[in-house]
Design an enzyme around this catalytic site. Structure first.
Site, short mmCIF file in Angstrom:
data_model
loop_
_atom_site.label_atom_id
_atom_site.label_comp_id
_atom_site.label_asym_id
_atom_site.label_seq_id
_atom_site.Cartn_x
_atom_site.Cartn_y
_atom_site.Cartn_z
N ALA A 15 29.85 56.30 78.28
CA ALA A 15 29.71 57.53 79.04
C ALA A 15 30.96 58.39 79.01
CB ALA A 15 29.34 57.20 80.49
N SER A 17 33.42 58.02 76.00
CA SER A 17 33.77 58.25 74.60
C SER A 17 32.86 57.43 73.70
CB SER A 17 35.24 57.88 74.33
OG SER A 17 35.45 56.49 74.51
N GLY A 18 32.80 57.85 72.43
CA GLY A 18 32.01 57.15 71.44
C GLY A 18 32.86 56.75 70.26
N ARG A 19 32.43 55.71 69.57
CA ARG A 19 33.17 55.21 68.41
C ARG A 19 32.19 54.85 67.30
NH1 ARG A 19 34.78 54.22 73.07
NH2 ARG A 19 32.98 52.87 73.40
N HIS A 235 21.76 48.43 74.99
CA HIS A 235 22.55 48.71 76.17
C HIS A 235 23.96 48.21 75.90
CE1 HIS A 235 23.62 48.03 80.64
NE2 HIS A 235 23.82 49.29 80.31
N ASP A 236 24.97 49.04 76.11
CA ASP A 236 26.32 48.67 75.68
C ASP A 236 26.81 47.39 76.34
OD1 ASP A 236 26.68 49.87 78.18
OD2 ASP A 236 28.04 51.43 77.46
N THR A 258 34.37 52.27 82.02
CA THR A 258 33.98 53.25 83.03
C THR A 258 33.36 52.54 84.23
OG1 THR A 258 33.55 54.90 81.30
CG2 THR A 258 32.56 55.29 83.45
N ASN A 295 26.67 45.97 88.98
CA ASN A 295 27.43 47.14 88.54
C ASN A 295 28.47 47.47 89.61
OD1 ASN A 295 25.90 48.69 86.11
ND2 ASN A 295 24.43 47.60 87.41
N GLY A 403 37.45 47.71 76.99
CA GLY A 403 38.70 48.46 77.04
C GLY A 403 39.57 48.13 78.24
#
Length: 492
Positions: A15, A17-19, A235-236, A258, A295, A403
């Site tokens: 939500a 950044s993307g890689r 789903h990440d 996040t 969550n 991260g």
């Protein structure tokens, strides 16, 4: 496993950044090479709807794939992203309405409307999913109330990775792990729940039969080759858990980014009245395993505070250093208080919370970050104790992945508050799990247990042992604040 090089590309979109990451496996080791990185763009429209710039996301994905395809031959690609958000398509497979962000306020007050049609107890019995105001169930109900014309034209409901798969190879399908995040998927029938769709105001079936992670969806041109598009654990967090170096069923994971998603992997869901009271989720995982988790609002809090500060480009290391120099346990918040979901000013929201609860008000970056890190660690302890209660036995270790595992202060605080050893890393576990599922589908890795063993020997993992436990008065203060927040929230 064949002794040749396999290369796949993991498109891992969070939500924030993307890689686009190339993964190579040879000689029983896996390596990652970041090809392309981008910020995940959101738009606040003139009608005050907050939505994803899905065209820009697709452009970034294609840009990264072009670079990857020109660099070296690719065997396959796979896409994962955050959960609950979706894209609607009409009969001509054109987008309907907007791909609204879960942070948009359109779902404010929608949960009671849905509960008037079907009870909380029945929703949890059917889905086993944590009650959160932005779940797809309530987003769909908001769409039915506010934009019924969108649903009248809609023929296909696709989660974000499903939509990107469609754009890349033309296939329309719903992937299992992301489908389970919606609170519209039934644990009882292992399919979409028509009664919950009706409670959301959806009159016609929009969902497709779900496909399992590892399903080959189709092909696309990448460089000078035709490359397989594989539905991964899309789903990440499902990808992150698939890539986590778990060794035993008594280890908990914290997928830290996040959001902080904390839980255990289980062959069976936890859907007892106690699990519902504690508001645990039973999200689908690779191989139809369950991710029994909660969550927790994560590093979104400190990222927002940093963005609002006088030094918005201050690096994460500098923020952690400032927090380490601040007074520990001075002020704490409940990260999951609804006021922290998407306030106009995160800094002001934290300061007002502390003032209202009679605590010292953090004023600078160091004290604000310390307040957040201390509060996250306390949240980990609360979830750890709840997991142990539900399981009926203690946990042996916590593995922080993603991260946020690079935040050594938070890693140590987790060990201290939970009084358990903590293993931190790898960092890019969502991309790793994405790649591992592709490798299993390609036949390069036999199964998930073997994939996790490969991850353990391929990447360094830092170890943290418990030191000074959190003071009792701080723990009691946090529990009181969390209880007060839950009484005032929109959660049942």
């Amino acid at each position: 496993m064949e002794d040749r090089l396999f290369r796949c590309v993991a498109i891992d979109i969070g939500a924030g950044s993307g890689r686009v990451i190339a993964a190579d496996i040879v000689d029983d080791h896996i390596s990652l090479n970041e090809i392309y990185r981008f910020d995940t763009p959101e738009i606040l429209g003139t009608d005050c709807i907050q939505y994803w710039d899905i065209d820009a996301i697709e452009h970034h994905v294609r840009s990264g794939l072009q670079i990857a395809g020109n660099d070296s031959p690719i065997d396959s690609i796979g896409v994962d992203s955050w959960g609950v958000d979706y894209v609607l398509l009409d009969e001509n497979r054109q987008r309907v309405g907007l791909p609204v962000s879960y942070r948009d306020h359109r779902t404010d007050g929608v949960m009671p409307l849905v509960f008037s049609r079907i009870s909380e107890e029945e929703i949890y019995r059917r889905t086993g999913i944590q009650f959160l105001p932005f779940n797809s169930l309530y987003q769909m109900a908001a769409t039915a109330e506010q934009h019924p014309d969108w649903l009248e034209r809609t023929r296909h409901f696709l989660m974000v990775p499903d939509y990107l798969n469609f754009r890349l190879c033309g296939a329309i399908a719903n992937e299992y792990t992301n489908a389970t995040t919606t609170q519209l998927y039934s644990l009882l029938s292992n399919s979409w729940d028509v009664d919950l769709l009706a409670a959301a105001g959806v009159a016609r079936p929009l969902m497709r039969q779900v496909v399992d992670p590892g399903t080959v969806m189709g092909t696309m041109a990448c460089g000078d080759r035709s490359v397989r598009v594989i539905a991964v654990a899309s789903h990440d967090t499902a990808s992150a858990v698939a890539g986590a170096p778990l060794e035993s069923g008594d280890e908990a994971f914290v997928s830290s980014g996040t959001w902080s998603l904390m839980g255990v992997e289980s062959a069976t869901p936890f859907v007892s009245p106690e699990a519902r009271r504690l508001n645990f989720s039973n999200e689908g995982g690779y191989g139809r395993r369950y991710r029994v988790l909660k969550n927790i609002t994560g590093l979104w809090l400190v990222n927002q505070v940093r963005a609002e500060s006088a030094a918005p480009h201050l690096g994460p290391g500098a923020v952690v250093a400032a927090a380490e120099a601040a007074v520990p346990w001075d002020s704490v918040i409940d990260p999951d208080d609804p006021r922290f979901l998407n306030p106009p000013s995160m800094t002001l929201a934290i300061q007002e919370f502390c003032a209202e609860t009679g605590q010292p008000v953090p004023r600078d970056m160091g004290s604000l970050a310390r307040c957040i890190f201390d509060s996250l660690a306390l949240s980990y302890r609360r979830v750890k104790e709840e997991l142990e209660l539900l399981r009926g036995r203690p946990l042996s270790r916590i593995r922080i992945i993603g991260g946020g595992s690079q935040n050594r202060l938070l890693d140590q605080l987790c060990a201290d508050t939970c009084q358990l050893p903590v293993s931190a890393g790898p960092v890019e576990t969502s991309a790793l799990g994405n790649a591992c599922v592709q490798m299993i589908a390609l036949g390069a890795i036999p199964d998930l247990d073997k994939a996790r063993a490969i991850v353990r020997r391929s990447f360094p993992i830092d170890q943290f042992v418990p030191r000074q436990p959190v003071p009792d008065h701080v723990w009691r203060r946090f529990l009181a604040l969390a209880h007060s927040s839950s009484q005032e929230s929109t959660k049942p």
